[in-house]
Each structure stands twice: as C-alpha cells, then as structure tokens.
Design a protein around this motif. Structure first.
Motif, PDB file in Angstrom:
ATOM      1  N   CYS A  19       0.844  -1.189   0.000  1.00 44.14           N
ATOM      2  CA  CYS A  19       0.000   0.000   0.000  1.00 44.14           C
ATOM      3  C   CYS A  19       0.883   1.244   0.000  1.00 44.14           C
ATOM      4  CB  CYS A  19      -0.957  -0.010   1.189  1.00 44.14           C
ATOM      5  SG  CYS A  19      -0.152  -0.020   2.807  1.00 44.14           S
ATOM      6  N   ALA A  20       0.271   2.414  -0.071  1.00 49.28           N
ATOM      7  CA  ALA A  20       1.037   3.625  -0.363  1.00 49.28           C
ATOM      8  C   ALA A  20       1.345   4.496   0.845  1.00 49.28           C
ATOM      9  CB  ALA A  20       0.294   4.460  -1.411  1.00 49.28           C
ATOM     10  N   HIS A  21       0.931   4.069   2.053  1.00 52.81           N
ATOM     11  CA  HIS A  21       1.187   4.908   3.229  1.00 52.81           C
ATOM     12  C   HIS A  21       1.532   4.058   4.441  1.00 52.81           C
ATOM     13  CE1 HIS A  21      -0.203   8.804   1.601  1.00 52.81           C
ATOM     14  NE2 HIS A  21      -1.081   8.080   0.934  1.00 52.81           N
ATOM     15  N   GLU A  22       2.288   4.648   5.352  1.00 53.18           N
ATOM     16  CA  GLU A  22       2.624   4.027   6.629  1.00 53.18           C
ATOM     17  C   GLU A  22       1.617   4.504   7.684  1.00 53.18           C
ATOM     18  OE1 GLU A  22       3.682   1.705   9.087  1.00 53.18           O
ATOM     19  OE2 GLU A  22       5.244   1.625   7.546  1.00 53.18           O
ATOM     20  N   TYR A  23       0.446   3.868   7.654  1.00 54.22           N
ATOM     21  CA  TYR A  23      -0.642   4.224   8.576  1.00 54.22           C
ATOM     22  C   TYR A  23      -0.898   3.118   9.600  1.00 54.22           C
ATOM     23  CZ  TYR A  23      -2.242   7.912   5.276  1.00 54.22           C
ATOM     24  OH  TYR A  23      -2.348   9.019   4.467  1.00 54.22           O
ATOM     25  N   THR A  24      -0.068   2.099   9.621  1.00 55.08           N
ATOM     26  CA  THR A  24      -0.402   0.863  10.312  1.00 55.08           C
ATOM     27  C   THR A  24      -0.640   1.030  11.803  1.00 55.08           C
ATOM     28  OG1 THR A  24       0.951  -0.292   8.686  1.00 55.08           O
ATOM     29  CG2 THR A  24       0.277  -1.535  10.617  1.00 55.08           C
ATOM     30  N   GLU A  25       0.212   1.767  12.491  1.00 53.39           N
ATOM     31  CA  GLU A  25       0.074   1.856  13.943  1.00 53.39           C
ATOM     32  C   GLU A  25      -1.233   2.546  14.331  1.00 53.39           C
ATOM     33  OE1 GLU A  25       2.870   2.670  17.843  1.00 53.39           O
ATOM     34  OE2 GLU A  25       3.520   3.419  15.883  1.00 53.39           O
ATOM     35  N   SER A  26      -1.561   3.634  13.656  1.00 55.20           N
ATOM     36  CA  SER A  26      -2.831   4.314  13.926  1.00 55.20           C
ATOM     37  C   SER A  26      -4.012   3.419  13.583  1.00 55.20           C
ATOM     38  CB  SER A  26      -2.908   5.613  13.127  1.00 55.20           C
ATOM     39  OG  SER A  26      -4.180   6.214  13.248  1.00 55.20           O
ATOM     40  N   ASN A  27      -3.934   2.730  12.443  1.00 53.74           N
ATOM     41  CA  ASN A  27      -5.003   1.813  12.060  1.00 53.74           C
ATOM     42  C   ASN A  27      -5.193   0.730  13.114  1.00 53.74           C
ATOM     43  OD1 ASN A  27      -5.495   3.151   9.667  1.00 53.74           O
ATOM     44  ND2 ASN A  27      -4.241   1.785   8.427  1.00 53.74           N
ATOM     45  N   GLY A  28      -4.080   0.207  13.610  1.00 52.65           N
ATOM     46  CA  GLY A  28      -4.159  -0.854  14.605  1.00 52.65           C
ATOM     47  C   GLY A  28      -4.789  -0.394  15.907  1.00 52.65           C
ATOM     48  N   ARG A  29      -4.488   0.832  16.312  1.00 55.55           N
ATOM     49  CA  ARG A  29      -5.103   1.359  17.538  1.00 55.55           C
ATOM     50  C   ARG A  29      -6.621   1.426  17.388  1.00 55.55           C
ATOM     51  NH1 ARG A  29      -0.453   4.881  17.613  1.00 55.55           N
ATOM     52  NH2 ARG A  29      -1.663   6.557  16.645  1.00 55.55           N
ATOM     53  N   PHE A  30      -7.082   1.863  16.216  1.00 55.08           N
ATOM     54  CA  PHE A  30      -8.524   1.873  15.980  1.00 55.08           C
ATOM     55  C   PHE A  30      -9.080   0.453  15.930  1.00 55.08           C
ATOM     56  CE2 PHE A  30     -12.108   1.565  12.994  1.00 55.08           C
ATOM     57  CZ  PHE A  30     -13.039   2.319  13.684  1.00 55.08           C
ATOM     58  N   ALA A  31      -8.388  -0.436  15.246  1.00 55.79           N
ATOM     59  CA  ALA A  31      -8.868  -1.817  15.118  1.00 55.79           C
ATOM     60  C   ALA A  31      -9.087  -2.459  16.482  1.00 55.79           C
ATOM     61  CB  ALA A  31      -7.882  -2.633  14.293  1.00 55.79           C
ATOM     62  N   LEU A  32      -8.229  -2.147  17.434  1.00 52.93           N
ATOM     63  CA  LEU A  32      -8.363  -2.720  18.778  1.00 52.93           C
ATOM     64  C   LEU A  32      -9.610  -2.219  19.494  1.00 52.93           C
ATOM     65  CD1 LEU A  32      -4.645  -2.642  19.950  1.00 52.93           C
ATOM     66  CD2 LEU A  32      -6.065  -4.693  19.643  1.00 52.93           C
ATOM     67  N   THR A  33     -10.103  -1.036  19.134  1.00 55.72           N
ATOM     68  CA  THR A  33     -11.358  -0.568  19.729  1.00 55.72           C
ATOM     69  C   THR A  33     -12.560  -1.287  19.135  1.00 55.72           C
ATOM     70  OG1 THR A  33     -11.808   1.250  18.154  1.00 55.72           O
ATOM     71  CG2 THR A  33     -10.314   1.718  20.004  1.00 55.72           C
ATOM     72  N   VAL A  34     -12.393  -1.790  17.915  1.00 57.77           N
ATOM     73  CA  VAL A  34     -13.483  -2.513  17.254  1.00 57.77           C
ATOM     74  C   VAL A  34     -13.500  -3.980  17.662  1.00 57.77           C
ATOM     75  CG1 VAL A  34     -14.448  -3.187  15.013  1.00 57.77           C
ATOM     76  CG2 VAL A  34     -13.384  -0.933  15.281  1.00 57.77           C
ATOM     77  N   GLU A  35     -12.311  -4.576  17.756  1.00 59.47           N
ATOM     78  CA  GLU A  35     -12.193  -6.002  18.079  1.00 59.47           C
ATOM     79  C   GLU A  35     -11.208  -6.181  19.246  1.00 59.47           C
ATOM     80  OE1 GLU A  35     -11.132  -8.058  14.480  1.00 59.47           O
ATOM     81  OE2 GLU A  35     -13.100  -7.738  13.576  1.00 59.47           O
ATOM     82  N   PRO A  36     -11.587  -5.736  20.442  1.00 58.69           N
ATOM     83  CA  PRO A  36     -10.653  -5.784  21.570  1.00 58.69           C
ATOM     84  C   PRO A  36     -10.280  -7.189  22.016  1.00 58.69           C
ATOM     85  CG  PRO A  36     -12.854  -5.152  22.294  1.00 58.69           C
ATOM     86  CD  PRO A  36     -12.876  -5.125  20.804  1.00 58.69           C
ATOM     87  N   ASP A  37     -11.065  -8.182  21.637  1.00 57.74           N
ATOM     88  CA  ASP A  37     -10.795  -9.560  22.052  1.00 57.74           C
ATOM     89  C   ASP A  37     -10.096 -10.382  20.967  1.00 57.74           C
ATOM     90  OD1 ASP A  37     -12.062  -9.102  24.526  1.00 57.74           O
ATOM     91  OD2 ASP A  37     -14.031  -9.476  23.624  1.00 57.74           O
ATOM     92  N   ASN A  38      -9.668  -9.713  19.893  1.00 58.41           N
ATOM     93  CA  ASN A  38      -8.998 -10.406  18.791  1.00 58.41           C
ATOM     94  C   ASN A  38      -7.525 -10.607  19.163  1.00 58.41           C
ATOM     95  OD1 ASN A  38      -7.647 -11.069  16.376  1.00 58.41           O
ATOM     96  ND2 ASN A  38      -9.094  -9.925  15.114  1.00 58.41           N
TER      97      ASN A  38
END
Length: 243
Positions: free
Chosen positions: A169-188
């Motif tokens: 992909c074209a951007h280094e957004y992973t850490e921010s994306n992951g922080r949001f993802a954990l709010t959606v799926e905290p038990d993953n």
C-alpha cells in the motif's frame, strides 16, 4: 522473479520500484516525487520504463512529469481518472493487463471508494498487490469520492486474493489503524499480537509494509465487516478516531 524496492517519501508515503535484474529495467508505482526515485533507480543501474498510477491524487502522481521527462517512460493509470493523471499514455480498467519489460504481468482491478476511478495492480505470478490507498494494513482509504457500498465491494475483491499475497500500500498508517482496530475487536488475540509487532517495528524505525493479505484478513476490521452497514459504521468511526 521481480524485485520490489520501497522508497519512503514525504511524511508517510511509499513509492515502489518493481525491478527486473535480467533487463535492468523497472516500473515505478505511484511516484509522489521524482528525485529520490531517479536516484534509487540510478544506484541500482535500473532504467525506468513504466509508471503505474493507482489514482489521481498528487501524492501519487506528483513525480509523473519529471520522471517522464527524464526517462521517456510510459505512464499507465486508471481509465476513470484519465483526465487527471499527468502525462498518461495508457488508461486501464477492470480485467486489463499490464506487462513490464522483464515480462512480469499485472491484472488490473477497479477498486473505487477512495476515489471514483481507483485501480489496483495484481502480479499473480509473484503474489504482489499494489493497491494505492484502497487497502492499508488494518485499515482502508477514506471515502473521498466513493460510497461505502463501493469500498465494501472493492475490499471484497481484494480479500478474495490468495492469503500469501504481499500487499504494497502507499502509506505508513499501520500503527494508527491498529489502535482503531483494537477498539473494534478488543478480544482479537491475533490483532493484539500483530500490534505488538507493529509497535516494536515502528520503535526501530522499520516499515510495516508490505504485509501478508492472509494476516490482514484476520486483523483488519474493514475486511472482517460482514455487511455494508457494518463497514460504513466502522469507516465513520475511523474518520473521527483520535486515539
């Protein structure tokens, strides 16, 4: 077998060279700027023959004109955004193919959502996907021109590719994306483990891209969304997320 070289530019963009050592040629994916791209190609002894644009935004096409002037390369971009792609020679869309000088061939997918005519390039033989701003590690692009329905369909198209596909992909957004993802799926648990790896990599100044599509299928809340409505709610949540 192609070699992919990642060039960090601007604040968080990645430009890619797809090189072939046999022919000493390469293609450039989404050149935001020209100078570091020309320098890296020269350092490797590669001749730039193609530019592959995924969409029209300036941080993906800003280097087109200078690269073409310096190398005479052929610029390929999305048919739906042809008028917005600087220096375009060939407009492509769903089902078209692009063959590079070394023989590597990509199939084009229409993946609207971030922009109306966004495309992606899939090199099936090499298990490589260049998806611009459609799919990110644990995230997806903002819907600047498209609808949730369009992006949901686009992501489903990419999700259907093999797990071993390496996503560029074209951007280094992973850490921010992951922080949001954990709010959606905290038990993953798989997501939590991935975030530990991401934080460690970023603390060392290392990129988190490319990534394996199979891993993203398990940890990206936009790929695990089961309906357009669920996707839209998650996208809206990410748009205002400040964590």
């Amino acid at each position: 077998m192609v070699e992919v070289v990642q060039i960090p530019v601007l604040s968080d963009n990645y430009v890619y060279l797809i090189g072939d050592e046999g022919t000493k040629t390469c293609a450039v994916v989404d050149p935001a700027v020209a100078e570091p791209v020309l320098a890296e190609a020269q350092r490797r002894g590669w001749r730039i023959t193609h530019i592959l644009n995924t969409h029209w935004h300036g941080d993906h096409t800003g280097g087109n004109a200078d690269l073409k002037a310096a190398t005479g390369c052929t610029i390929t971009g999305p048919r739906g955004e042809e008028a917005k792609i600087p220096g375009i020679d060939r407009a492509v869309g769903e089902g078209d193919t692009v063959t590079l000088d070394g023989g590597a061939m990509a199939r084009v997918f229409d993946v609207p959502g971030h922009t109306a005519g966004h495309i992606a390039y899939h090199f099936a033989e090499d298990n490589l996907l260049f998806c611009g701003d459609t799919l990110f590690a644990m995230g997806c692009g903002r819907l600047f021109e498209g609808t949730p329905e369009q992006m949901f369909t686009s992501l489903a198209k990419l999700k259907a590719l093999p797990d071993e596909t390496r996503v560029y992909c074209a951007h280094e957004y992973t850490e921010s994306n992951g922080r949001f993802a954990l709010t959606v799926e905290p038990d993953n648990a798989r997501l939590a483990a991935r975030m530990e790896d991401v934080r460690a990599a970023r603390s060392r100044g290392e990129p988190t891209v490319p990534f394996a599509l199979g891993l993203d299928k398990q940890t990206n809340p936009f790929l695990t969304a089961k309906s357009v409505e669920e996707f839209a709610a998650r996208r809206a949540g990410k748009d205002v997320f400040r964590g």
